[in-house]
Design a protein around this motif. Structure first.
Motif, PDB file in Angstrom:
ATOM      1  N   ARG A  47      43.005   7.233  16.181  1.00 15.38           N
ATOM      2  CA  ARG A  47      41.805   7.053  15.369  1.00 15.38           C
ATOM      3  C   ARG A  47      40.549   7.214  16.241  1.00 15.38           C
ATOM      4  O   ARG A  47      39.587   7.873  15.842  1.00 15.38           O
ATOM      5  CB  ARG A  47      41.788   5.665  14.699  1.00 15.38           C
ATOM      6  CG  ARG A  47      42.927   5.337  13.767  1.00 15.38           C
ATOM      7  CD  ARG A  47      43.264   6.448  12.796  1.00 15.38           C
ATOM      8  NE  ARG A  47      42.084   7.061  12.164  1.00 15.38           N
ATOM      9  CZ  ARG A  47      42.123   8.204  11.517  1.00 15.38           C
ATOM     10  NH1 ARG A  47      43.248   8.872  11.427  1.00 15.38           N
ATOM     11  NH2 ARG A  47      41.037   8.683  10.952  1.00 15.38           N
ATOM     12  N   VAL A  51      37.290   9.965  16.125  1.00 12.87           N
ATOM     13  CA  VAL A  51      35.878   9.590  16.054  1.00 12.87           C
ATOM     14  C   VAL A  51      35.120  10.138  17.259  1.00 12.87           C
ATOM     15  O   VAL A  51      33.980  10.605  17.129  1.00 12.87           O
ATOM     16  CB  VAL A  51      35.743   8.053  15.978  1.00 12.87           C
ATOM     17  CG1 VAL A  51      34.270   7.647  16.029  1.00 12.87           C
ATOM     18  CG2 VAL A  51      36.383   7.528  14.700  1.00 12.87           C
ATOM     19  N   SER A 222      30.717   4.200  13.644  1.00 11.80           N
ATOM     20  CA  SER A 222      31.612   5.272  13.172  1.00 11.80           C
ATOM     21  C   SER A 222      33.072   4.850  13.287  1.00 11.80           C
ATOM     22  O   SER A 222      33.896   5.138  12.397  1.00 11.80           O
ATOM     23  CB  SER A 222      31.381   6.548  13.988  1.00 11.80           C
ATOM     24  OG  SER A 222      30.049   7.003  13.874  1.00 11.80           O
ATOM     25  N   HIS A 223      33.411   4.173  14.376  1.00 12.20           N
ATOM     26  CA  HIS A 223      34.790   3.713  14.597  1.00 12.20           C
ATOM     27  C   HIS A 223      35.195   2.706  13.525  1.00 12.20           C
ATOM     28  O   HIS A 223      36.300   2.787  12.964  1.00 12.20           O
ATOM     29  CB  HIS A 223      34.882   3.086  15.995  1.00 12.20           C
ATOM     30  CG  HIS A 223      36.265   2.685  16.401  1.00 12.20           C
ATOM     31  ND1 HIS A 223      37.388   3.428  16.128  1.00 12.20           N
ATOM     32  CD2 HIS A 223      36.703   1.590  17.080  1.00 12.20           C
ATOM     33  CE1 HIS A 223      38.460   2.831  16.622  1.00 12.20           C
ATOM     34  NE2 HIS A 223      38.077   1.703  17.189  1.00 12.20           N
ATOM     35  N   GLN A 225      33.882   2.386  10.509  1.00 13.15           N
ATOM     36  CA  GLN A 225      33.986   3.053   9.210  1.00 13.15           C
ATOM     37  C   GLN A 225      35.309   3.807   9.097  1.00 13.15           C
ATOM     38  O   GLN A 225      35.955   3.808   8.037  1.00 13.15           O
ATOM     39  CB  GLN A 225      32.815   4.016   9.012  1.00 13.15           C
ATOM     40  CG  GLN A 225      32.754   4.624   7.614  1.00 13.15           C
ATOM     41  CD  GLN A 225      32.613   3.555   6.534  1.00 13.15           C
ATOM     42  OE1 GLN A 225      31.662   2.774   6.544  1.00 13.15           O
ATOM     43  NE2 GLN A 225      33.571   3.493   5.609  1.00 13.15           N
ATOM     44  N   ASP A 226      35.725   4.441  10.184  1.00  8.73           N
ATOM     45  CA  ASP A 226      37.004   5.140  10.174  1.00  8.73           C
ATOM     46  C   ASP A 226      38.153   4.166   9.943  1.00  8.73           C
ATOM     47  O   ASP A 226      39.076   4.447   9.165  1.00  8.73           O
ATOM     48  CB  ASP A 226      37.201   5.883  11.501  1.00  8.73           C
ATOM     49  CG  ASP A 226      38.518   6.619  11.570  1.00  8.73           C
ATOM     50  OD1 ASP A 226      38.679   7.619  10.852  1.00  8.73           O
ATOM     51  OD2 ASP A 226      39.406   6.180  12.331  1.00  8.73           O
ATOM     52  N   ASN A 229      38.238   3.096   6.340  1.00  9.97           N
ATOM     53  CA  ASN A 229      38.805   4.134   5.478  1.00  9.97           C
ATOM     54  C   ASN A 229      40.333   4.104   5.527  1.00  9.97           C
ATOM     55  O   ASN A 229      41.003   4.217   4.493  1.00  9.97           O
ATOM     56  CB  ASN A 229      38.300   5.511   5.905  1.00  9.97           C
ATOM     57  CG  ASN A 229      36.799   5.675   5.697  1.00  9.97           C
ATOM     58  OD1 ASN A 229      36.183   4.929   4.940  1.00  9.97           O
ATOM     59  ND2 ASN A 229      36.212   6.633   6.391  1.00  9.97           N
TER      60      ASN A 229
END
Length: 363
Positions: A47, A51, A222-223, A225-226, A229
């Motif tokens: 993951r 990112v 960003s991490h 949010q990933d 998800n």
């Protein structure tokens, strides 16, 4: 999934590990914990790699370990030692012999091994001492340890696994079984090294705040949010640890330069107190945030208590070297909610620091 049985089931489709019979509950529990942490590290590494690719031309890459496995044998020379050397040579694996505990630790500090085999036949206490010492060492913690014993003692086996032993090779284990069990654990160790190397490769000038060595807030956003998800599919869970490093008041309050230096030192401490799969960022002068994958609230509290204890017992240097000061750390655990965005989650973590109840949890 763990396959339990003879070598014939070692490569059963879909199995993550193989344990020969008889498998004790303590042994199964130890392997499940180890495999779970390995799975977490590999998932998060993939993951984070994705990112990190958003912040550069391409995703970070590593060279997988393709060299032969290396095994450290510790103990008296014996026929089983010669058997181990012989069967490992058949697969081009290297066996290094240390005939005393002193030389063993010299080797362990000089180079990395994929597995350690301890001859505990007649010297069980020595073997237990070495295994316990390795599990207290952060660098050696994940190195597999196998015991060579002459008998099958269930009580001693439980103690061995409690001291961090990964597997026990009794007198009934034949040479092929010994080799396969050593190589199985060595392969897991190498997978962990590859995953950690990938996580380290994500520590790039484009993703880091150079002053602190932590990830910058944009990358962590960003991490998170990933992860949010992916969390919707049930594949990943995580918790947020929010930390606030406060300065002392009154005459003990340091000058601005010393205060900033202390907070940067705290950032470095925070980074080294977290696991490779965790990610931390500095949100403002005194507020820090850590992302802890697959960690329950109680586990986050343990991390918070450790960070706070170490920070609060550290004397930071002020403008006057005779008047050092200490930081007081407030921490809060925040659990993501369904449908929440990374920005909303981080804002909620910062707001949680405004409450003054120790270890308040924000569900």
């Amino acid at each position: 999934m763990i396959a339990v049985g003879p070598i014939a089931v070692k490569d059963v489709s879909g199995a993550d590990a193989w344990i020969p019979e008889p498998a004790t509950p303590a042994q199964l529990a130890a392997r499940i914990r180890a495999l779970f942490r390995l799975d977490v590290m590999e998932r998060i590494a993939e993951r984070r790699k994705a990112v990190t690719a958003l912040y550069g031309d391409r995703a970070p890459t590593i060279e997988p370990l393709n060299s032969p496995a290396t095994v450290l044998y510790v103990g008296d020379a014996s026929p089983r030692f010669m058997s181990l050397v012989h069967v490992m040579e058949d697969v081009d694996a290297e066996v290094v012999a240390a005939f005393s505990s002193y030389s063993a630790f010299d080797y362990l500090h000089e180079r990395s091994f994929d597995a350690v085999v301890l001859n505990a036949d007649g010297k069980r206490d020595m073997a237990f001492t070495i295994s316990s010492a390795m599990r207290r060492n952060a660098r050696l913690y994940h190195t597999p340890i196998l015991l060579l014993t002459g008998d099958e003692d269930a009580e001693a086996a439980d103690e061995a696994f409690a001291r961090g032993v990964s597997d026990i090779l009794t007198g009934s284990t034949d040479d092929l079984g010994m080799r396969e069990r050593v190589l199985t654990l060595a392969a897991e160790r190498r997978r962990r090294r590859d995953a950690k190397a990938l996580l380290e490769a994500c520590r790039d000038p484009r993703t880091l705040e150079i002053d602190t060595g932590l990830f910058h807030s944009g990358f962590v956003t960003s991490h998170i949010q990933d992860l949010l998800n992916v969390m919707e599919t049930g594949e990943i869970s995580f918790a947020i640890l929010a930390l606030q490093a406060d300065l002392p008041d009154g005459i003990e309050r340091p000058d601005d330069t010393s205060a900033e230096k202390a907070r940067r030192q705290f950032a470095a401490m925070l980074r080294h107190l977290l696991r490779a799969e965790d990610a931390a960022a500095r949100l403002n002068a005194s507020t820090f945030l850590a992302v802890l994958p697959f960690t329950e609230s109680d586990g986050v509290d343990c991390v918070a208590a450790r960070v706070s204890a170490i920070a609060e017992c550290t004397a930071f240097e002020s403008e006057d070297p005779l008047q050092p000061f200490r930081l007081s750390v407030i921490s809060r655990t925040v659990i993501p909610q369904p449908g929440e965005t990374a920005e909303a989650l981080m804002e909620r973590a910062v707001r949680a620091l405004q409450t003054r109840t120790p270890f308040a949890r924000q569900a």
